[in-house]
Design a protein around this motif. Structure first.
Motif, PDB file in Angstrom:
ATOM      1  N   GLN A  37      27.822   5.695  16.926  1.00 33.95           N
ATOM      2  CA  GLN A  37      28.547   6.028  15.700  1.00 33.95           C
ATOM      3  C   GLN A  37      29.458   7.236  15.874  1.00 33.95           C
ATOM      4  O   GLN A  37      30.330   7.496  15.039  1.00 33.95           O
ATOM      5  N   ARG A  38      29.303   7.985  16.951  1.00 35.34           N
ATOM      6  CA  ARG A  38      30.156   9.156  17.178  1.00 35.34           C
ATOM      7  C   ARG A  38      31.559   8.757  17.646  1.00 35.34           C
ATOM      8  O   ARG A  38      32.461   9.599  17.679  1.00 35.34           O
ATOM      9  N   ASP A  40      25.694   1.740   6.885  1.00 37.23           N
ATOM     10  CA  ASP A  40      25.477   1.534   5.458  1.00 37.23           C
ATOM     11  C   ASP A  40      26.686   0.967   4.724  1.00 37.23           C
ATOM     12  O   ASP A  40      26.570   0.513   3.602  1.00 37.23           O
ATOM     13  N   SER A  41      27.858   0.979   5.333  1.00 35.14           N
ATOM     14  CA  SER A  41      29.059   0.534   4.636  1.00 35.14           C
ATOM     15  C   SER A  41      29.123  -0.990   4.547  1.00 35.14           C
ATOM     16  O   SER A  41      28.442  -1.703   5.286  1.00 35.14           O
ATOM     17  N   ASP A  83      17.369   7.826   4.259  1.00 37.56           N
ATOM     18  CA  ASP A  83      17.495   6.741   5.221  1.00 37.56           C
ATOM     19  C   ASP A  83      16.375   5.724   5.051  1.00 37.56           C
ATOM     20  O   ASP A  83      16.582   4.514   5.228  1.00 37.56           O
ATOM     21  N   LYS A  84      15.183   6.206   4.716  1.00 32.44           N
ATOM     22  CA  LYS A  84      14.074   5.266   4.484  1.00 32.44           C
ATOM     23  C   LYS A  84      14.416   4.315   3.339  1.00 32.44           C
ATOM     24  O   LYS A  84      14.159   3.102   3.415  1.00 32.44           O
ATOM     25  N   LYS A  85      15.015   4.847   2.287  1.00 27.80           N
ATOM     26  CA  LYS A  85      15.394   4.012   1.148  1.00 27.80           C
ATOM     27  C   LYS A  85      16.391   2.943   1.564  1.00 27.80           C
ATOM     28  O   LYS A  85      16.277   1.775   1.170  1.00 27.80           O
ATOM     29  N   VAL A  86      17.384   3.335   2.364  1.00 31.89           N
ATOM     30  CA  VAL A  86      18.387   2.377   2.849  1.00 31.89           C
ATOM     31  C   VAL A  86      17.721   1.314   3.723  1.00 31.89           C
ATOM     32  O   VAL A  86      18.027   0.124   3.629  1.00 31.89           O
ATOM     33  N   LYS A 135      18.274  -2.272   2.296  1.00 30.00           N
ATOM     34  CA  LYS A 135      19.363  -3.009   2.935  1.00 30.00           C
ATOM     35  C   LYS A 135      18.987  -3.628   4.281  1.00 30.00           C
ATOM     36  O   LYS A 135      19.705  -4.502   4.773  1.00 30.00           O
ATOM     37  N   PHE A 136      17.894  -3.182   4.873  1.00 29.60           N
ATOM     38  CA  PHE A 136      17.516  -3.703   6.190  1.00 29.60           C
ATOM     39  C   PHE A 136      16.197  -4.469   6.145  1.00 29.60           C
ATOM     40  O   PHE A 136      15.687  -4.869   7.193  1.00 29.60           O
TER      41      PHE A 136
END
Length: 385
Positions: free
Chosen positions: A258-259, A295-296, A318-321, A325-326
């Motif tokens: 991601q960098r 996340d996008s 991040d846990k919520k995402v 979503k995952f």
């Protein structure tokens, strides 16, 4: 006992390895790579920080390719002479177009990206045709050995002069010539990058290939680094294809991708290579310290192709995402144990949720290696007080 085998299915496997810096995700992937190599599965790793994956050379046959040294290397995406496989012709065209597009770095106010793609694709196909290289005749692939990127730029100049392009397309032709000259002209700013070619023959027989970028842990990679990343992963895909023809398997580890400035573009390309019709025998591991990178809405297709989640210590956000979503609801309680700061019991633990096509399961595991290996593979220096 917990046994996870991503190779028990012919389907492409994409593994998400998420955890905050220091959670042990790289160390865990060291373990996965070593186990795979023990079973004859080759591995490759793109190591942005450098000086980490090369430590495995203490234990397995490793070739480290420096991408940030005095003698940088490049990959010629035009070449097909090392692959007697007509299916790779379109991959060479796509790879060449994408590489040159990255070099042009077209901005929204400079023209249409579709025009850029079409011009580069036309020039690439014209070069192959001019040199008598035909997709349905692999015997002609040997003629690509002498092809260069400058050949493409010369053809773009020829196409520009024919009058077939409108004013906006002519402007893009000029941008191609101008910006690519930074790489291909003898006095170009980045011409040193294009002097030492690395080929699939250089990496084919080594169990572990490490592409070391030697970057600091926080800095974002610039456009030049993104170009280097694309070249080495394109080279890796050729190794994957050759090993697949031999009924062999490969693991590919991408750390903190991601960098890169063109993260979305690179990840889509990598995902297409893994989940497409020619993708079997390759498992890709995406190591991320922040799940927000996926996340996008643009990452929706990538998320749907992730077959296994290995989750370490992450933030509550991040846990919520991950859960929403995952699809990580089944391991949410495991993640809660890992991120609980009141206990050291679950330090360097990971929750895994996988579906290989033959099996699906979940587990909470901890990576443990002998002390002598820990000392060699430790990625963080300690200070005594």
């Amino acid at each position: 006992p917990f046994v996870y085998n991503p190779l028990e299915t012919p389907d492409g496997q994409v593994v998400l390895v998420a955890g905050r810096t220091g959670s042990g995700k790289t160390y865990t992937c060291f373990n996965i790579a070593q186990q795979g190599i023990g079973y004859g599965i080759h591995s490759s790793a793109i190591d942005f920080k450098g000086r980490e994956w090369c430590k495995l050379a203490e234990f397995v046959d490793t070739k480290v390719i420096s991408m940030d040294g005095a003698d940088p290397v490049f990959v010629n995406t035009l070449r097909l002479d090392d692959l007697n496989c007509k299916e790779m012709f379109s991959n060479a065209v796509t790879g060449t177009v994408m590489l040159l597009s990255l070099m042009v770095d077209l901005q929204p106010n400079e023209g249409n990206a579709v025009d850029l793609h079409n011009i580069l694709e036309k020039a690439t196909m014209k070069l192959y045709s001019r040199e008598g290289v035909f997709q349905d005749n692999p015997e002609t692939f040997s003629r690509t050995a002498s092809m260069t990127y400058q050949d493409i730029i010369d053809i773009v100049a020829d196409l520009e002069s024919t009058g077939i392009y409108n004013e906006n397309q002519v402007r893009i032709c000029n941008l191609i010539k101008l910006r690519c000259s930074n790489y291909f002209s003898s006095d170009g700013r980045y011409s040193d990058l294009m002097r030492n070619e690395v080929t699939v023959g250089d990496i084919l027989n080594t169990p572990l290939i490490v592409y070391s970028f030697n970057k600091n842990s926080n800095g974002e990679l610039d456009l030049l680094d993104t170009i280097k990343v694309f070249m080495v992963q394109f080279l890796d895909s050729k190794k994957h294809e050759i090993r697949k023809q031999q009924h062999l398997h490969t693991f590919a580890f991408y750390e903190e991708l991601q960098r890169c400035t063109s993260f979305t573009v690179l990840l889509r390309y990598i995902s297409s290579r893994v989940t497409g019709s020619r993708s079997s025998n390759v498992s890709v591991f995406l190591l991320l310290n922040a799940i927000s990178a996926l996340d996008s809405d643009a990452m929706a297709q990538i998320r749907s192709n992730i077959t296994t989640k290995i989750i370490g210590k992450v933030t509550e956000e991040d846990k919520k995402v991950l859960v929403e979503k995952f699809g990580c609801g089944a391991i949410e309680k495991y993640i809660d144990l890992i991120i609980d700061t009141s206990s050291v019991l679950y330090r360097n633990c990971f929750a895994i949720q996988y579906e290989t096509g033959h099996n699906m399961d979940k587990a909470l595991f901890k990576t443990i290696l002998p002390d002598y290996m820990w000392e060699k593979l430790n990625t963080r220096d300690s200070v005594g007080m």
